[in-house]
Design an enzyme around this catalytic site. Structure first.
Site, PDB file in Angstrom:
ATOM      1  N   CYS A  44       0.841  -1.193   0.000  1.00 10.31           N
ATOM      2  CA  CYS A  44       0.000   0.000   0.000  1.00 10.31           C
ATOM      3  C   CYS A  44       0.877   1.244   0.000  1.00 10.31           C
ATOM      4  CB  CYS A  44      -0.898  -0.010   1.236  1.00 10.31           C
ATOM      5  SG  CYS A  44      -1.939   1.453   1.390  1.00 10.31           S
ATOM      6  N   CYS A  47       0.198   3.159   3.669  1.00  4.71           N
ATOM      7  CA  CYS A  47       0.673   2.651   4.970  1.00  4.71           C
ATOM      8  C   CYS A  47       1.798   1.636   4.866  1.00  4.71           C
ATOM      9  CB  CYS A  47      -0.488   2.071   5.774  1.00  4.71           C
ATOM     10  SG  CYS A  47      -1.135   0.499   5.139  1.00  4.71           S
ATOM     11  N   CYS A  93      -7.323  -1.372   1.283  1.00  9.09           N
ATOM     12  CA  CYS A  93      -6.267  -1.835   2.181  1.00  9.09           C
ATOM     13  C   CYS A  93      -6.894  -2.055   3.556  1.00  9.09           C
ATOM     14  CB  CYS A  93      -5.166  -0.773   2.268  1.00  9.09           C
ATOM     15  SG  CYS A  93      -3.889  -1.164   3.488  1.00  9.09           S
ATOM     16  N   CYS A  96      -5.222   0.675   6.280  1.00 10.56           N
ATOM     17  CA  CYS A  96      -5.491   2.121   6.349  1.00 10.56           C
ATOM     18  C   CYS A  96      -6.732   2.544   5.562  1.00 10.56           C
ATOM     19  CB  CYS A  96      -4.285   2.911   5.861  1.00 10.56           C
ATOM     20  SG  CYS A  96      -3.987   2.760   4.083  1.00 10.56           S
ATOM     21  N   CYS A 116      -8.093  -6.065  -9.750  1.00 10.20           N
ATOM     22  CA  CYS A 116      -7.695  -5.037 -10.712  1.00 10.20           C
ATOM     23  C   CYS A 116      -7.337  -3.790  -9.892  1.00 10.20           C
ATOM     24  CB  CYS A 116      -8.864  -4.788 -11.652  1.00 10.20           C
ATOM     25  SG  CYS A 116      -8.476  -3.729 -13.030  1.00 10.20           S
TER      26      CYS A 116
END
Length: 129
Positions: A44, A47, A93, A96, A116
């Site tokens: 991510c 984070c 995610c 976060c 995707c």
């Protein structure tokens, strides 16, 4: 502006912020990872939590990085998305709550899933050794 918005705006560039914090989508074939083939882990951009491995990445022809599964079932959250007159599965995610992209049931075996994901939502760490 709230503390969270200020922090994200300072940490992310304009496209990363639009995609991850406002639920935007980058143009197909425009992101840095749609045609990326190096071995490693995609995390991510907000984070740093590991999300996908290169071993589960494949070329879906969609113009966005596509994976048939995340690094772990609890790495991402899935929500029903009713925007744009469609019903889709949004992928966020788990760490976060950053918007990553969408999941579709047209991927390859063994899962049959296509995660995707926007390149702007990811950062890459090459495999070492």
């Amino acid at each position: 502006m709230s503390e969270d918005k200020t922090r994200w705006r300072e940490q992310l560039d304009a496209e990363q912020y639009h995609v991850t914090r406002e639920g935007g989508t980058e143009r197909a074939f425009s992101g840095c990872f749609w045609d990326h083939h190096e071995a490693g882990t995609y995390a991510c951009v907000c984070c740093g939590a590991p999300l996908f491995r290169s071993t589960e990445k494949y070329d879906s022809g969609s113009g966005w990085p596509s994976y048939w599964q995340p690094v772990a079932p609890d790495a991402v959250r899935e929500l029903t998305d009713h925007t744009h007159g469609m019903v889709r599965t949004e992928v966020r995610c788990a760490g976060c709550d950053a918007h990553l992209g969408h999941k579709f049931p047209d991927g390859p075996p063994p899962t049959g899933q296509r995660y995707c994901i926007n390149s702007a939502a990811l950062k890459f760490t090459p495999q070492t050794g």
